[in-house]
Design an enzyme around this catalytic site. Structure first.
Site, PDB file in Angstrom:
ATOM      1  N   ASP A 229      37.348  18.128  43.195  1.00 51.16           N
ATOM      2  CA  ASP A 229      36.381  17.447  44.059  1.00 51.16           C
ATOM      3  C   ASP A 229      36.579  17.937  45.489  1.00 51.16           C
ATOM      4  O   ASP A 229      37.470  18.743  45.772  1.00 51.16           O
ATOM      5  CB  ASP A 229      36.543  15.928  43.977  1.00 51.16           C
ATOM      6  CG  ASP A 229      35.207  15.185  44.146  1.00 51.16           C
ATOM      7  OD1 ASP A 229      34.434  15.579  45.048  1.00 51.16           O
ATOM      8  OD2 ASP A 229      34.937  14.235  43.389  1.00 51.16           O
ATOM      9  N   HIS A 267      22.867  13.466  38.338  1.00 48.76           N
ATOM     10  CA  HIS A 267      21.813  12.567  38.837  1.00 48.76           C
ATOM     11  C   HIS A 267      21.797  12.464  40.361  1.00 48.76           C
ATOM     12  O   HIS A 267      20.860  11.917  40.928  1.00 48.76           O
ATOM     13  CB  HIS A 267      21.904  11.186  38.171  1.00 48.76           C
ATOM     14  CG  HIS A 267      23.056  10.339  38.611  1.00 48.76           C
ATOM     15  ND1 HIS A 267      23.130   8.996  38.301  1.00 48.76           N
ATOM     16  CD2 HIS A 267      24.178  10.625  39.324  1.00 48.76           C
ATOM     17  CE1 HIS A 267      24.241   8.491  38.820  1.00 48.76           C
ATOM     18  NE2 HIS A 267      24.887   9.459  39.435  1.00 48.76           N
TER      19      HIS A 267
END
Length: 362
Positions: A229, A267
């Protein structure tokens, strides 16, 4: 004799729909009352009680109020409202002297808002979505139509990722919310999906604090995990045995591994960036590798069941928060997969509102 609403029969369809319409503006109060209840630890106080049935005064005496007697009168109204919404049960008894005693205890619905044995609950997730930073963006929803703007970006002059990087408090709220909800979701996913069996190395792209990998490795301890990340995200990640935290940008490249996880990542992005992320995953996989996508699959038709209502509501949330962010149908996932070079996809399992979808390289 007390008046019971259960005895009132409303058979006129026009009256039913008018009453439903009249109730719509009250929807805001449920979120705000739940927020206050969580901030005051009301559900936790009841859960920790030996009887798990407390009166408003007994609860008020355990919160930092200067006048429990006065506060209990206000609190009683809050508790009655929560009982009417199925978050509490209300127990009314009459003593021998004729005095009425009212107490409240938890329901399966409110159990989701108290910490489970792993310390996780949905309370931080509810607090995040009722936070003023998020709610203020909703007031600009019409601008998504009139001006083609992302409401959050218009409200704060930057996107949501940039905002959490700048605002440490909001970043903490977001991380705590995702940590809790991910723990709950992943416990269910590892129960119903066996695609991690026999895997030696797993990369969680956009893995946040590493909760997903920790859940997987707790069941499959032979897996070596890489939690990937942004650097400002993983700097707060705790140490887990078998997991290495690696900083980077998924839009540029991802670490190599035989199985790559994308949980609630696609998304957040428009189709173009989704294809970039998926292409980077495709390049990082061996020929027999796969990407495990964990996302909500939007139905083709807007049905009125619980699944459909939630999925379309989350789609609105994505529209408010992210440029091009949206929930996708199975066909839309297939289209993204093909554009990125994957040969096929297969829906493998469902956990709550989430589906586990495998993307195959060859």
């Amino acid at each position: 004799m007390a008046l019971s609403m259960d005895n009132i029969v409303i058979s006129n369809e026009e009256e039913i729909y008018m009453m439903k319409a009249m109730h719509i503006p009250c929807g805001l109060y449920l979120n705000m009352v739940l927020r206050a209840a969580i901030e005051l630890d009301l559900f936790e106080i009841i859960a920790k009680s030996t009887t798990q049935k407390l009166s408003s005064y007994e609860i008020a005496s355990q919160i930092p109020t200067k006048n429990p007697n006065a506060s209990s009168l206000v609190l009683e109204r809050i508790l009655r409202f929560l009982a009417s919404q199925s978050f509490l049960t209300c127990n009314i008894t009459k003593n021998d002297d004729g005095n009425v005693h009212t107490s409240y205890n938890l329901t399966p619905l409110s159990q989701s808002l108290i910490s489970d044995k792993d310390g996780s609950s949905l309370a931080p997730f509810l607090l995040l979505h009722s936070e003023s930073v998020v709610v203020n963006s909703c007031f600009l929803l019409k601008d998504a139509i009139l001006q083609g703007e992302v409401p959050f970006n218009k409200a704060y002059g930057m996107n949501a990722f940039e905002y959490t990087k700048k605002d440490s408090r909001m970043n903490g709220l977001f991380n705590k919310a995702m940590q809790n909800v991910t723990c709950i979701e992943m416990k269910k996913i590892v129960e119903c999906y066996n695609g991690f069996e026999g895997v030696k190395e797993t990369i969680d792209v956009g893995g946040g604090l590493g909760i997903s990998l920790a859940s997987i490795i707790s069941k499959y301890p032979n897996i070596k995990g890489i939690n990937f990340d942004l650097p400002h995200v993983i700097k707060d990640a705790p140490t887990y045995e078998g997991i290495e935290h690696v900083g980077g940008d998924m839009l540029k490249s991802v670490p190599q591994g035989e199985l790559i996880i994308l949980k609630e990542i696609l998304h957040n992005w428009d189709d173009e960036d989704c294809v970039k992320i998926l292409k980077n995953c495709w390049r990082a996989l061996p020929n027999d590798g796969k990407v495990v996508v964990i996302e909500q699959i939007q139905p083709e038709y807007p049905e009125t069941n619980l699944l459909s209502k939630h999925l379309f509501a989350l789609d609105i949330s994505m529209m408010i928060m992210f440029h091009g962010g949206k929930e996708r149908t199975k066909q839309q996932f297939e289209d993204l997969a093909k554009q990125a070079g994957f040969t096929s996809i297969k829906v493998m399992a469902r956990a709550y509102y989430y589906w586990v979808i495998e993307f195959y390289k060859y």
